[in-house]
Write a protein that holds these residues in place. Structure first.
Motif, PDB file in Angstrom:
ATOM      1  N   TRP A 159      -2.528  -1.619  12.474  1.00 55.00           N
ATOM      2  CA  TRP A 159      -3.886  -1.405  12.949  1.00 55.00           C
ATOM      3  C   TRP A 159      -4.675  -0.619  11.915  1.00 55.00           C
ATOM      4  O   TRP A 159      -4.151   0.314  11.317  1.00 55.00           O
ATOM      5  N   ASN A 160      -5.940  -1.014  11.714  1.00 57.33           N
ATOM      6  CA  ASN A 160      -6.829  -0.310  10.789  1.00 57.33           C
ATOM      7  C   ASN A 160      -7.840   0.466  11.616  1.00 57.33           C
ATOM      8  O   ASN A 160      -8.651  -0.128  12.324  1.00 57.33           O
ATOM      9  N   ASN A 161      -7.821   1.797  11.525  1.00 57.59           N
ATOM     10  CA  ASN A 161      -8.702   2.648  12.332  1.00 57.59           C
ATOM     11  C   ASN A 161     -10.037   2.943  11.661  1.00 57.59           C
ATOM     12  O   ASN A 161     -10.967   3.334  12.318  1.00 57.59           O
ATOM     13  N   ARG A 162     -10.109   2.772  10.362  1.00 59.81           N
ATOM     14  CA  ARG A 162     -11.295   3.110   9.548  1.00 59.81           C
ATOM     15  C   ARG A 162     -11.867   4.386  10.004  1.00 59.81           C
ATOM     16  O   ARG A 162     -12.774   4.881  10.171  1.00 59.81           O
ATOM     17  N   ASP A 212      -8.782   4.537   4.043  1.00 61.38           N
ATOM     18  CA  ASP A 212      -8.748   4.062   5.424  1.00 61.38           C
ATOM     19  C   ASP A 212      -7.618   4.732   6.192  1.00 61.38           C
ATOM     20  O   ASP A 212      -6.545   4.995   5.646  1.00 61.38           O
ATOM     21  N   ILE A 269       1.831  -2.019   8.441  1.00 58.19           N
ATOM     22  CA  ILE A 269       0.510  -1.626   8.941  1.00 58.19           C
ATOM     23  C   ILE A 269       0.148  -2.565  10.088  1.00 58.19           C
ATOM     24  O   ILE A 269       0.087  -3.771   9.906  1.00 58.19           O
ATOM     25  N   ILE A 277      -8.061  -3.657   3.778  1.00 62.54           N
ATOM     26  CA  ILE A 277      -7.666  -2.255   3.831  1.00 62.54           C
ATOM     27  C   ILE A 277      -7.953  -1.663   2.461  1.00 62.54           C
ATOM     28  O   ILE A 277      -7.508  -2.194   1.439  1.00 62.54           O
ATOM     29  N   VAL A 322      -4.908   4.223   9.086  1.00 66.00           N
ATOM     30  CA  VAL A 322      -4.210   3.091   9.674  1.00 66.00           C
ATOM     31  C   VAL A 322      -3.090   3.575  10.584  1.00 66.00           C
ATOM     32  O   VAL A 322      -2.673   4.724  10.508  1.00 66.00           O
ATOM     33  N   VAL A 369       1.056  -5.253   5.135  1.00 64.78           N
ATOM     34  CA  VAL A 369       0.204  -5.642   6.250  1.00 64.78           C
ATOM     35  C   VAL A 369       0.965  -6.576   7.179  1.00 64.78           C
ATOM     36  O   VAL A 369       1.673  -7.481   6.727  1.00 64.78           O
ATOM     37  N   TYR A 403       0.838  -1.186   0.000  1.00 67.74           N
ATOM     38  CA  TYR A 403       0.000   0.000   0.000  1.00 67.74           C
ATOM     39  C   TYR A 403       0.876   1.240   0.000  1.00 67.74           C
ATOM     40  O   TYR A 403       1.986   1.226   0.513  1.00 67.74           O
TER      41      TYR A 403
END
Length: 72
Positions: free
Chosen positions: A69-72, A51, A67, A47, A53, A36, A22
């Motif tokens: 953590w994905n916070n969205r 998004d 990456i 992801i 992150v 990731v 990404y």
């Protein structure tokens, strides 16, 4: 001798590229190539562009990150 501490920063995904990588933009404007982490890959966390992150950077190479953590 202790390991160097990782740098955690918030970023926004701007592009998805081949190979599970990404392109993310940091708040200060820098562009980072990220992949990731293993736990996110095992749990199939998706992801998408846009998004927010959390990215872990090494102090030795600030152009690539992981990456975590994905916070969205």
């Amino acid at each position: 001798m202790a390991k160097e501490q990782k740098i955690e920063v918030e970023a926004k995904i701007i592009e998805v590229i081949k190979g599970g990588k990404y392109i993310a933009k940091l708040p200060n404007g820098h562009i980072v190539e990220a992949y990731v982490s293993g736990k996110m890959r095992v749990n199939t966390i998706r992801i998408l562009p846009g998004d927010k992150v959390t990215i872990e950077l090494s102090p030795y190479d600030l152009k690539r990150g992981r990456i975590i953590w994905n916070n969205r």
